[in-house]
Design a protein around this motif. Structure first.
Motif, PDB file in Angstrom:
ATOM      1  N   TYR A   8      18.276  -1.953  35.578  1.00 45.62           N
ATOM      2  CA  TYR A   8      19.195  -3.049  35.276  1.00 45.62           C
ATOM      3  C   TYR A   8      20.317  -3.131  36.306  1.00 45.62           C
ATOM      4  CZ  TYR A   8      22.685  -5.800  32.742  1.00 45.62           C
ATOM      5  OH  TYR A   8      23.615  -6.739  32.383  1.00 45.62           O
ATOM      6  N   ILE A   9      20.956  -1.980  36.566  1.00 44.24           N
ATOM      7  CA  ILE A   9      22.076  -1.953  37.497  1.00 44.24           C
ATOM      8  C   ILE A   9      21.619  -2.215  38.926  1.00 44.24           C
ATOM      9  CG2 ILE A   9      22.105   0.498  38.121  1.00 44.24           C
ATOM     10  CD1 ILE A   9      25.171  -1.600  37.174  1.00 44.24           C
ATOM     11  N   SER A  10      20.398  -1.796  39.255  1.00 43.38           N
ATOM     12  CA  SER A  10      19.855  -2.048  40.594  1.00 43.38           C
ATOM     13  C   SER A  10      19.676  -3.533  40.836  1.00 43.38           C
ATOM     14  CB  SER A  10      18.514  -1.328  40.763  1.00 43.38           C
ATOM     15  OG  SER A  10      18.668   0.066  40.708  1.00 43.38           O
ATOM     16  N   ASN A  11      19.211  -4.249  39.833  1.00 39.96           N
ATOM     17  CA  ASN A  11      19.027  -5.694  39.953  1.00 39.96           C
ATOM     18  C   ASN A  11      20.361  -6.399  40.166  1.00 39.96           C
ATOM     19  OD1 ASN A  11      16.250  -5.514  39.623  1.00 39.96           O
ATOM     20  ND2 ASN A  11      16.350  -5.748  37.400  1.00 39.96           N
ATOM     21  N   ILE A  12      21.379  -5.946  39.442  1.00 38.22           N
ATOM     22  CA  ILE A  12      22.709  -6.535  39.597  1.00 38.22           C
ATOM     23  C   ILE A  12      23.242  -6.279  41.001  1.00 38.22           C
ATOM     24  CG2 ILE A  12      25.121  -6.403  38.850  1.00 38.22           C
ATOM     25  CD1 ILE A  12      24.150  -5.800  36.047  1.00 38.22           C
ATOM     26  N   ILE A  13      23.101  -5.031  41.463  1.00 37.16           N
ATOM     27  CA  ILE A  13      23.599  -4.650  42.783  1.00 37.16           C
ATOM     28  C   ILE A  13      22.946  -5.471  43.888  1.00 37.16           C
ATOM     29  CG2 ILE A  13      23.522  -2.795  44.518  1.00 37.16           C
ATOM     30  CD1 ILE A  13      24.012  -0.831  42.169  1.00 37.16           C
ATOM     31  N   THR A  14      21.623  -5.574  43.847  1.00 37.68           N
ATOM     32  CA  THR A  14      20.913  -6.323  44.891  1.00 37.68           C
ATOM     33  C   THR A  14      21.260  -7.810  44.848  1.00 37.68           C
ATOM     34  OG1 THR A  14      18.977  -6.461  43.421  1.00 37.68           O
ATOM     35  CG2 THR A  14      19.002  -4.687  45.046  1.00 37.68           C
ATOM     36  N   ASP A  15      21.413  -8.351  43.652  1.00 34.72           N
ATOM     37  CA  ASP A  15      21.776  -9.769  43.522  1.00 34.72           C
ATOM     38  C   ASP A  15      23.164 -10.039  44.101  1.00 34.72           C
ATOM     39  OD1 ASP A  15      19.401 -10.443  42.345  1.00 34.72           O
ATOM     40  OD2 ASP A  15      20.153 -10.378  40.287  1.00 34.72           O
ATOM     41  N   VAL A  16      24.113  -9.166  43.788  1.00 33.87           N
ATOM     42  CA  VAL A  16      25.491  -9.324  44.283  1.00 33.87           C
ATOM     43  C   VAL A  16      25.520  -9.279  45.805  1.00 33.87           C
ATOM     44  CG1 VAL A  16      27.754  -8.208  44.431  1.00 33.87           C
ATOM     45  CG2 VAL A  16      26.630  -8.449  42.213  1.00 33.87           C
ATOM     46  N   MET A  17      24.799  -8.332  46.380  1.00 34.18           N
ATOM     47  CA  MET A  17      24.824  -8.180  47.835  1.00 34.18           C
ATOM     48  C   MET A  17      24.059  -9.290  48.535  1.00 34.18           C
ATOM     49  SD  MET A  17      24.593  -4.014  48.139  1.00 34.18           S
ATOM     50  CE  MET A  17      24.559  -4.000  49.922  1.00 34.18           C
ATOM     51  N   LYS A  18      23.023  -9.788  47.902  1.00 33.19           N
ATOM     52  CA  LYS A  18      22.276 -10.905  48.483  1.00 33.19           C
ATOM     53  C   LYS A  18      23.129 -12.168  48.508  1.00 33.19           C
ATOM     54  CE  LYS A  18      17.594  -9.398  47.205  1.00 33.19           C
ATOM     55  NZ  LYS A  18      16.462  -9.631  46.272  1.00 33.19           N
ATOM     56  N   GLN A  19      23.911 -12.366  47.438  1.00 27.79           N
ATOM     57  CA  GLN A  19      24.722 -13.574  47.309  1.00 27.79           C
ATOM     58  C   GLN A  19      26.023 -13.494  48.100  1.00 27.79           C
ATOM     59  OE1 GLN A  19      23.798 -16.399  45.712  1.00 27.79           O
ATOM     60  NE2 GLN A  19      21.830 -15.429  45.259  1.00 27.79           N
TER      61      GLN A  19
END
Length: 209
Positions: A8-19
């Motif tokens: 869950y936290i990995s998905n949030i982290i990658t999304d934040v950095m991608k955006q």
């Protein structure tokens, strides 16, 4: 449960950095050092992967993440000063701060002084709670800041490099975090022993001559 949380936290982290790019990296690493359960073991390897893709610059990633660690650590330092030891130990569990980690960091600080911050920034678990005893024991703020920034660089460099080397397989690092943590502990321990021996040798040499 832990694997689900990491996913869950990995998905949030990658999304934040991608955006958000570098800004996302900076914010996430502030949170990681501000006593929140945001693992740098996910953030930095993904940043390394973005370096691999050519989206990020390696040097800038390490500098920004280390500066973010410094800013985040200021929060922990202030909490240590304002709230104090008893309340930290009592309510720290709600931020996943383990009592034994705080007590161990405090013990090291009392025994070895503020320079222990340099080594502790590369120790899993201890690295995120070291600002608390630093604040509780009123470590000089300038020394705390310098040691925190310098001490954060090896950790961020190492994890970024792993992500860069793994490339598209960067995500597999989550399966080896314990091994990586152990390797880092061994490396830092060897460096500390080397420095201590070197320091004692210099003292002995000066006394003899």
């Amino acid at each position: 449960m832990i694997s689900y949380f990491l996913e869950y936290i990995s998905n949030i982290i990658t999304d934040v950095m991608k955006q958000m790019g570098y800004l996302g990296l900076f914010i996430l690493m502030i949170l990681e050092s501000a006593l929140l359960p945001v693992p740098s073991e996910i953030i930095m390897p993904f940043a390394g992967y973005l370096v691999y893709l050519g989206h990020f610059d390696f040097t800038l990633v390490v500098i920004l993440s280390s500066l973010a660690n410094l800013v985040g650590s200021w929060f922990g330092y202030l909490i240590g000063i304002k709230i104090g030891r008893k309340l930290v130990l009592k309510y720290g569990k709600y931020l996943l701060i383990r009592k034994e980690h705080v007590e161990l960091a405090e013990k090291w600080m009392k025994k070895h002084g503020s320079k222990v911050i340099l080594a502790s920034r590369n120790m899993p678990a201890i690295r995120t709670v070291i600002p608390l005893p630093s604040g509780i024991l009123r470590v000089n703020f300038l020394k705390f800041s310098i040691y925190t920034f310098i001490g954060s660089i090896p950790w961020n460099f190492f994890l970024t490099y792993i992500g860069y080397i793994l490339g598209e397989k960067w995500y597999e690092i989550k399966n080896y975090t314990q091994i990586i943590d152990l390797i880092l502990i061994i490396i830092i321990t060897i460096i500390i022993i080397f420095l201590i021996v070197k320091y004692k040798y210099k003292l002995t040499f000066k006394r003899n001559f």
